[in-house]
Design a protein around this motif. Structure first.
Motif, short mmCIF file in Angstrom:
data_model
loop_
_atom_site.label_atom_id
_atom_site.label_comp_id
_atom_site.label_asym_id
_atom_site.label_seq_id
_atom_site.Cartn_x
_atom_site.Cartn_y
_atom_site.Cartn_z
N TYR A 29 0.88 -1.18 0.00
CA TYR A 29 0.00 0.00 0.00
C TYR A 29 0.91 1.23 0.00
N ASP A 30 0.64 2.15 -0.90
CA ASP A 30 1.56 3.28 -1.06
C ASP A 30 1.37 4.39 -0.04
N GLY A 31 0.36 4.30 0.82
CA GLY A 31 0.14 5.30 1.86
C GLY A 31 -0.69 6.48 1.40
N ARG A 32 -1.02 6.53 0.11
CA ARG A 32 -1.84 7.62 -0.41
C ARG A 32 -3.23 7.14 -0.82
N GLN A 33 -3.28 5.88 -1.30
CA GLN A 33 -4.54 5.28 -1.71
C GLN A 33 -4.72 3.95 -0.99
N ALA A 34 -5.99 3.54 -0.86
CA ALA A 34 -6.28 2.29 -0.16
C ALA A 34 -6.14 1.07 -1.07
N ARG A 35 -5.77 1.28 -2.32
CA ARG A 35 -5.70 0.17 -3.28
C ARG A 35 -4.48 -0.70 -3.02
N PRO A 36 -4.68 -2.03 -2.90
CA PRO A 36 -3.54 -2.93 -2.69
C PRO A 36 -2.81 -3.21 -4.00
N HIS A 37 -1.49 -3.41 -3.89
CA HIS A 37 -0.67 -3.73 -5.05
C HIS A 37 0.06 -5.04 -4.77
N PRO A 38 -0.23 -6.11 -5.56
CA PRO A 38 0.53 -7.35 -5.40
C PRO A 38 1.99 -7.11 -5.77
N VAL A 39 2.92 -7.55 -4.90
CA VAL A 39 4.34 -7.36 -5.16
C VAL A 39 5.10 -8.61 -4.72
N THR A 40 6.36 -8.66 -5.13
CA THR A 40 7.30 -9.64 -4.59
C THR A 40 8.45 -8.86 -3.97
N LEU A 41 9.07 -9.49 -2.98
CA LEU A 41 10.17 -8.78 -2.32
C LEU A 41 11.26 -9.76 -1.92
N CYS A 42 12.47 -9.23 -1.81
CA CYS A 42 13.61 -10.00 -1.36
C CYS A 42 14.61 -9.05 -0.74
N VAL A 43 15.64 -9.62 -0.17
CA VAL A 43 16.69 -8.82 0.46
C VAL A 43 17.96 -8.97 -0.36
N GLN A 84 9.16 -5.30 -5.80
CA GLN A 84 8.81 -5.13 -7.20
C GLN A 84 7.36 -5.53 -7.43
N GLY A 85 6.72 -4.77 -8.30
CA GLY A 85 5.36 -5.07 -8.71
C GLY A 85 5.07 -4.32 -9.99
N ARG A 86 3.87 -4.39 -10.46
CA ARG A 86 3.51 -3.70 -11.69
C ARG A 86 3.62 -2.20 -11.47
N ASP A 87 4.50 -1.57 -12.19
CA ASP A 87 4.75 -0.13 -12.10
C ASP A 87 5.30 0.29 -10.74
N ILE A 88 5.79 -0.68 -9.94
CA ILE A 88 6.31 -0.36 -8.62
C ILE A 88 7.68 -1.01 -8.45
N VAL A 89 8.66 -0.24 -8.13
CA VAL A 89 9.98 -0.75 -7.78
C VAL A 89 10.51 0.12 -6.63
N ARG A 90 10.84 -0.55 -5.51
CA ARG A 90 11.41 0.17 -4.36
C ARG A 90 12.63 -0.60 -3.87
N ARG A 91 13.68 0.14 -3.61
CA ARG A 91 14.88 -0.44 -3.02
C ARG A 91 15.25 0.42 -1.82
N GLU A 92 15.06 -0.12 -0.61
CA GLU A 92 15.19 0.67 0.62
C GLU A 92 16.21 0.03 1.56
N GLU A 93 16.93 0.90 2.29
CA GLU A 93 17.84 0.42 3.33
C GLU A 93 17.04 -0.27 4.44
N LEU A 94 17.50 -1.45 4.86
CA LEU A 94 16.80 -2.16 5.93
C LEU A 94 16.77 -1.35 7.23
N ASN A 95 17.84 -0.63 7.49
CA ASN A 95 17.90 0.14 8.73
C ASN A 95 16.89 1.29 8.75
N GLY A 96 16.39 1.68 7.58
CA GLY A 96 15.43 2.77 7.51
C GLY A 96 14.00 2.30 7.58
#
Length: 337
Positions: A8-22, A30-42
């Motif tokens: 959930y992007d925090g702006r809309q209530a619509r869920p986005h199916p994604v996959t994630l790994c470390v 990663q998901g459709r039109d969604i890619v995020r790469r974030e520091e674990l400590n953050g």
């Protein structure tokens, strides 16, 4: 190791199916039109709660829900974040947290409550203290107390003896000395929050001389001076203390004051301080400190020889034996002064 999740992007209530790994020290989502790469400590990863999905909270308000709880824990461990995962699943850490919580509660009980009670006691208006004393007598005169059988001349003699005592500079005498009888409470005396002192007939009859009774009154004056009755009552009524602390209203204590005063026992420190006050007052008036030790011994003997039923009814309110079994210690200390 890839896991499926819902983002959930925090702006809309619509869920986005994604996959994630470390990947190293980063989380890749990663998901459709969604890619995020974030520091674990953050990231914020709350501990598991029942069987609900695990959460990953992002700084910008986004969140990710992972249904595979076991896989999520393994992913954290593989990522070198085993300390977090281990703490979440270790009974040892849970036990340590419980012990820490109990330790903090003990500190609050042993030190926080007495401190709060002392501060609140200094803020209570005099008129409310007088109302507490009046409430005490109005309640107990109908139940445990009865009119004193001491001769009026005897009562006046004791009151005159108290008035003749030379007090330390700035010290006040008890607001009132009240005499009552009580087969239930036996030989006893009470210092009340408003400064009144209740003396029971059996205590007067138990004493060998008036100096012993004055020693009792000096001890009770020590409790009045330190506001022990009020402080102990506040500590025993935690809810009332909290109300008084936050909003400054102690009127809620008035209704329960008689019961709490009877059932609350002074701490050993309170008894020692009242004994020290009495010893100084007695010495300043040429009265042997041993007079207080003498009456304590008589009260101890009365306690030991009381019938079981009478003892069961009276010991809860026996002021001088409330620190039992340290009565012998108090007597020894007083005789050494």
């Amino acid at each position: 190791m890839w896991l499926t999740a819902v983002y959930y992007d925090g702006r809309q209530a619509r869920p986005h199916p994604v996959t994630l790994c470390v990947e190293g020290d980063k989380l890749l989502l990663q998901g459709r039109d969604i890619v995020r790469r974030e520091e674990l400590n953050g990231l914020k990863i709350p501990p598991p709660l029942g069987s609900t999905p695990r959460l990953i909270l992002f700084a910008d308000g986004g969140r990710c829900e992972v249904a595979d709880r076991q896989g999520f824990a393994e992913m954290l461990q593989d990522a070198g974040n085993s300390a977090v995962a281990g703490m979440e699943n270790s009974w040892w850490y849970a036990l340590a947290a419980l012990l820490l919580t109990l330790s903090l509660l003990a500190v609050v009980y042993l030190f926080g409550l007495p401190y709060a009670a002392r501060v609140v006691a200094d803020r209570v208006p005099v008129y409310l203290l007088e109302r507490m004393d009046n409430q005490f007598f109005a309640s107990l005169d109908q139940t445990l107390l009865m009119p004193s059988k001491l001769a009026e001349e005897r009562r006046h003699t004791l009151q005159d003896g108290l008035r003749r005592l030379v007090l330390p500079p700035g010290e006040d005498r008890p607001a009132h000395i009240e005499f009552r009888g009580s087969p239930t409470l036996g030989a006893n005396a009470f210092a009340l929050p408003g400064g009144s002192v209740l003396v029971l007939d059996d205590l007067v009859n138990l004493a060998s001389n008036d100096q012993e009774i004055l020693a009792v009154l000096a001890h009770e004056m020590g409790h009045v001076h330190e506001k022990h009755a009020l402080r102990q009552m506040l500590q025993a009524s935690v809810v009332g203390l909290a109300i008084a602390w936050y909003i400054g209203d102690v009127s809620s204590l008035l209704a329960v004051a008689p019961t709490v005063l009877l059932e609350t026992r002074y701490s050993r420190d309170f008894e020692r301080r009242a004994d020290a006050f009495a010893a100084e007052l007695l010495r300043g008036n040429g009265i042997p400190v041993s007079r207080l030790a003498d009456i304590l011994e008589k009260l101890e003997a009365a306690h030991q020889t009381a019938a079981p039923k009478q003892l069961a009814e009276s010991v809860e309110a026996l002021d001088y034996l409330s620190s039992h079994p340290n009565t012998e210690e108090r007597i020894k200390r007083l005789r050494g002064q």
